[in-house]
Write a protein that holds these residues in place. Structure first.
Motif, PDB file in Angstrom:
ATOM      1  N   GLU A  37       3.848   0.130  -1.910  1.00 41.81           N
ATOM      2  CA  GLU A  37       4.921   0.804  -1.371  1.00 41.81           C
ATOM      3  C   GLU A  37       4.822   2.421  -1.275  1.00 41.81           C
ATOM      4  OE1 GLU A  37       6.628  -0.713  -5.475  1.00 41.81           O
ATOM      5  OE2 GLU A  37       4.829  -1.156  -3.712  1.00 41.81           O
ATOM      6  N   GLY A  38       5.450   3.130  -0.075  1.00 39.71           N
ATOM      7  CA  GLY A  38       5.077   4.459  -0.143  1.00 39.71           C
ATOM      8  C   GLY A  38       5.326   5.324  -1.264  1.00 39.71           C
ATOM      9  N   ARG A  41       2.951   4.607  -4.110  1.00 36.25           N
ATOM     10  CA  ARG A  41       1.500   5.418  -3.792  1.00 36.25           C
ATOM     11  C   ARG A  41       1.545   6.908  -3.609  1.00 36.25           C
ATOM     12  NH1 ARG A  41      -2.063   4.097   1.274  1.00 36.25           N
ATOM     13  NH2 ARG A  41      -1.368   2.108   1.573  1.00 36.25           N
ATOM     14  N   ARG A 423       5.935   0.439 -12.237  1.00 37.47           N
ATOM     15  CA  ARG A 423       7.250  -0.668 -11.680  1.00 37.47           C
ATOM     16  C   ARG A 423       7.827  -1.160 -12.992  1.00 37.47           C
ATOM     17  NH1 ARG A 423       3.122  -2.918  -8.487  1.00 37.47           N
ATOM     18  NH2 ARG A 423       3.118  -2.278  -6.224  1.00 37.47           N
TER      19      ARG A 423
END
Length: 429
Positions: A37-38, A41, A423
């Protein structure tokens, strides 16, 4: 493609020789496969911290020169930053950024609990006395003192630095801390907390990687002719270890030129000559040539670029004859050249795997310093081999799973591990 990444959109061809953009190319490719996901990234593509320092040094002639130095900490999600310090006139910030990011992925691919860091000073150590180098090292250390430490950032030797350099850094840091702190650097002399097996570790990792790659492509060491670019701790010691394994080393280079003997070089004799004369020139049992670039194009089965980055490029990739490349240096193959070679069926064991033996044993040294108990060289080498063989297998399995080459497989594996930690930890606010 990434949005808001550390590097703006670019023409890869025009920027081929920018090592940070080469690193970013590998990162973006792996991130696409992982579906990152952006936000993740963006976090992983940007360095955590960049420090530029001006380092005044009293020279032997009584003048004062000011040198520019850098320390970049790319990522600390998995542990303290880890990475070398190089002294070279070619040091620049983009190079240090790239090397620090490669250290993040390298530590992750062999699953040691470090992030990536790197440092450098723009200087020419060949023109400096030992006293000038010591004063430069100590003043540079004082300038970056606030961001290094055993739990923050642990430097190590790199191009034109060595165990003596690390001893000066350790001493300078310890004087400011008012206590001896051996774990602030790795690659130290044994007498002040260095690890047995550290000096040979990067070359040993290259040798282990070559062995595993041969198993994968169905060749044997005794049937493998090897060209080694470089003759320092990676190239020279790596060539010696490959020679002991039965490989035929047909060429090796230093910064001035290279030796070639199609029948194979006697590596103990070659390295003895190099140590005695500080150059390969004059060794009687081989031809000597000064066109270093031509060495990479010699006929051979395996090529070990173990000097510096940007050696195999779009300009010479088509003339590379080796079917196996084991990257001893950081970033020796540009992104475009890597794609060209892969299209020809050349197997490349990427730098973040092939030369990870050094950081693995640096981790061992850090552990030994912190617990005050030191291992035998046999234990160090055994544990290094276990980690390198396991990591090679994991990279190969990842590459097969995603149907990609080993470089992309290594990036997918390493970036996936760092993203997983991000995460899990979440975003502090």
């Amino acid at each position: 493609m990434a949005t808001g990444s550390a590097v703006a959109s670019h023409d890869p061809k025009n920027d081929e020789f920018n090592p940070f953009l080469s690193m970013q190319d590998g990162f973006d490719t792996a991130a696409d496969f992982l579906g990152l996901e952006g936000g993740v990234r963006d976090v992983l593509s940007m360095p955590d911290r960049e420090l530029t320092v001006n380092v005044p040094v009293l020279m032997d002639d009584g003048t004062v020169r000011v040198f520019t130095g850098y320390r970049v900490q790319h990522n600390t999600l998995r542990g303290p930053s880890k990475g070398g310090i190089r002294f070279s006139p070619d040091v620049n910030l983009d190079e240090v950024r790239a090397l620090s990011a490669w250290m993040t992925w390298k530590c992750s691919v062999v699953n040691v609990p470090f992030g990536g860091g790197k440092g450098g000073v723009i200087c020419d150590p060949r023109t400096m006395s030992n006293g000038e180098l010591e004063r430069l090292t100590r003043r540079y250390t004082a300038a970056i003192l606030d961001i290094i430490g055993p739990d923050r950032d642990v430097p190590a030797p790199d191009m034109n630095t060595n165990d003596q350099t690390m001893a000066w850094i350790m001493d300078t840091y310890s004087m400011h801390q008012r206590k001896t702190t051996t774990a602030v650097v790795t690659g130290k002399p044994l007498s002040i907390g260095g690890s047995r097996g550290r000096r040979e570790a990067t070359g040993r990792g290259v040798m282990i990687s070559a062995n595993e790659a041969l198993k994968m492509i169905g060749k044997r060491p005794e049937d493998t002719r090897v060209v080694v670019q470089g003759s320092g701790n990676v190239g020279g010691l790596g060539a010696m270890l490959l020679h002991r394994e039965g490989y035929k080393i047909t060429s090796i280079s230093d910064m001035y030129g290279y030796l070639v003997n199609d029948r194979g070089l006697d590596m103990p004799a070659v390295l003895a000559h190099l140590n005695a004369n500080r150059t390969l020139e004059g060794y009687k049992e081989a031809e000597y040539a000064t066109d270093g670039k031509a060495q990479l194009e010699l006929d051979c089965d395996a090529l070990v670029p173990a000097a510096t980055e940007n050696q195999i490029t779009s300009e010479n990739a088509d003339r590379i004859k080796a079917k196996l490349i084991v990257e001893g240096a950081n970033g020796p193959t540009t992104a475009i050249a890597s794609q060209m070679l892969a299209a020809r069926g050349v197997t490349i064991v990427p730098d973040i795997l092939a030369n990870a033996g050094g950081v693995t044993v640096s981790y061992f040294e850090w552990v030994q310093d912190r617990m005050g108990y030191f291992w035998t060289e046999e234990i160090v080498n055994s544990r290094l081999e276990q980690i390198m063989v396991t990591s090679f297998a994991e990279v190969r399995e990842t590459a097969e799973k995603y149907k990609v080459d080993l470089r992309t497989g290594a990036y997918i594996l390493s970036i996936g591990r760092v993203a997983s930690v991000y995460r899990m930890r979440g975003l502090f606010s």
